[in-house]
Design a protein around this motif. Structure first.
Motif, PDB file in Angstrom:
ATOM      1  N   ALA A  28       4.884 -60.842  -0.739  1.00  0.00           N
ATOM      2  CA  ALA A  28       5.220 -60.900  -2.173  1.00  0.00           C
ATOM      3  C   ALA A  28       5.923 -62.218  -2.457  1.00  0.00           C
ATOM      4  O   ALA A  28       6.444 -62.878  -1.554  1.00  0.00           O
ATOM      5  CB  ALA A  28       6.127 -59.735  -2.556  1.00  0.00           C
ATOM      6  N   THR A  30       8.620 -63.445  -5.539  1.00  0.00           N
ATOM      7  CA  THR A  30       9.367 -63.042  -6.733  1.00  0.00           C
ATOM      8  C   THR A  30      10.077 -64.253  -7.321  1.00  0.00           C
ATOM      9  O   THR A  30      10.902 -64.865  -6.642  1.00  0.00           O
ATOM     10  CB  THR A  30      10.433 -61.989  -6.372  1.00  0.00           C
ATOM     11  N   VAL A  52      11.587 -56.080  -3.750  1.00  0.00           N
ATOM     12  CA  VAL A  52      11.316 -56.846  -4.974  1.00  0.00           C
ATOM     13  C   VAL A  52      12.239 -56.368  -6.097  1.00  0.00           C
ATOM     14  O   VAL A  52      12.788 -57.172  -6.866  1.00  0.00           O
ATOM     15  CB  VAL A  52       9.828 -56.725  -5.359  1.00  0.00           C
ATOM     16  N   ASP A  53      12.441 -55.052  -6.178  1.00  0.00           N
ATOM     17  CA  ASP A  53      13.343 -54.486  -7.183  1.00  0.00           C
ATOM     18  C   ASP A  53      14.767 -55.022  -6.978  1.00  0.00           C
ATOM     19  O   ASP A  53      15.420 -55.491  -7.921  1.00  0.00           O
ATOM     20  CB  ASP A  53      13.320 -52.950  -7.066  1.00  0.00           C
ATOM     21  N   SER A  56      15.112 -58.681  -7.967  1.00  0.00           N
ATOM     22  CA  SER A  56      15.171 -58.925  -9.414  1.00  0.00           C
ATOM     23  C   SER A  56      16.555 -58.563  -9.960  1.00  0.00           C
ATOM     24  O   SER A  56      17.067 -59.221 -10.865  1.00  0.00           O
ATOM     25  CB  SER A  56      14.078 -58.154 -10.140  1.00  0.00           C
ATOM     26  N   THR A  59      19.222 -61.352  -9.762  1.00  0.00           N
ATOM     27  CA  THR A  59      19.031 -62.576 -10.551  1.00  0.00           C
ATOM     28  C   THR A  59      20.308 -63.082 -11.231  1.00  0.00           C
ATOM     29  O   THR A  59      20.589 -64.286 -11.197  1.00  0.00           O
ATOM     30  CB  THR A  59      17.920 -62.370 -11.601  1.00  0.00           C
TER      31      THR A  59
END
Ligand SMILES: [Zn+2]
Length: 275
Positions: A28, A30, A52-53, A56, A59
């Motif tokens: 992945a 991101t 990935v969650d 994010s 951030t």
């Protein structure tokens, strides 16, 4: 769990060059504010979505000090044994390690992390990456020496990890018998046997820094380091205060329980560059 004892970590030239990571594949990509985090994982991985969650959710932490300037590769190894093999040493209490543009992470399944624990850990490690990318280049970042309290405290504060460490009251008690000139050094030296104290002290020193000098002091310190200044000179240029004087103030604030609100309130000092 955290990237401590940086000089030893520097013995590893890059994670991607070591054997245990050879089987990892890119699964992945991101973007964090437009700069990619490349996720490399074992082919049978079931946790890409969780990672990935969590990335994010990290951030805001990445953004706080100016964001990444270079893509970061996140190497996820399946268990602690592989983590230590890739790191090149035994680190029984760590789950992750950060460098300029790489993070080595032990699979969250192997230590039972939920998405919030993973967010906090990734925010912590990504803060290290942002710090290293802001204070130097890929070629010279390892030559910039940061005090343990600044490096780790910045990461724990940015990641919101206060609950993992002693309270100010607990630290005040622990610091009582320690000579003020030795408090930070002793805490750093004892990190392998009492990391909660070392990280707690670092965390609250950075909270004190941000309350007194504001968030703007951090990018100013990092920019001055990038220009080639020592940490002490960068700190003085950004805050107008000698590093040692600041450390004494921070320690006295904790030891004498200034956080209880006795005496004069803590004031934000003006930045010397704002004059
Ligand atoms: Zn760390």
């Amino acid at each position: 769990m955290r990237a401590w004892r940086l000089p030893v970590a520097l013995a590893v030239s890059c994670f991607g060059c070591v054997g245990p990571l050879a089987n990892l594949k890119e699964v992945a990509r991101t973007p964090l504010d437009g700069v990619p985090v490349v996720l490399r994982h074992a082919p049978d991985a079931q946790e890409v979505e969780l990672l990935v969650d969590a990335l994010s959710r990290a951030t805001p932490a990445v953004r706080r000090w100016g964001g990444l300037s270079t893509a970061v590769t996140l190497h996820v190894v399946p268990h602690h044994r592989a983590f230590e093999r890739a790191l090149g040493r035994a680190e029984p209490t760590l789950h992750a390690w950060a460098r300029y543009d790489e993070i080595l992470l032990e699979s969250p399944a192997s230590w039972g992390a939920d998405v919030e624990q993973l967010r906090a850990l990734l925010a912590h490690e990504l803060t290290h990456c942002v710090t290293f990318q802001r204070l130097g280049t890929a070629q010279d970042w390892q030559q910039r020496v940061l005090p343990f309290w600044f490096r780790e405290g910045l990461a724990t504060v940015t990641a919101g990890q206060a609950a993992d460490f002693p309270t100010l009251e607990e630290l005040a008690g622990a610091l009582r018998p320690v000579p003020i000139d030795e408090a930070f050094d002793r805490a750093e030296r004892s990190v392998s046997v009492n990391y909660r104290h070392a990280y707690g002290l670092a965390h609250h020193a950075v909270v004190f820094l941000l309350r007194r000098h504001g968030d703007g002091a951090v990018p100013q310190i990092l920019a001055a380091l990038r220009e080639g200044k020592s940490f002490d000179d960068a700190f003085k240029a950004a805050t107008g205060v000698e590093r040692l004087a600041f450390e004494h103030d921070a320690l006295n604030y904790i030891r004498l329980r200034g956080f209880r609100g006795w005496g004069l309130p803590l004031k934000t000092l003006p930045s010397p560059r704002a004059k």
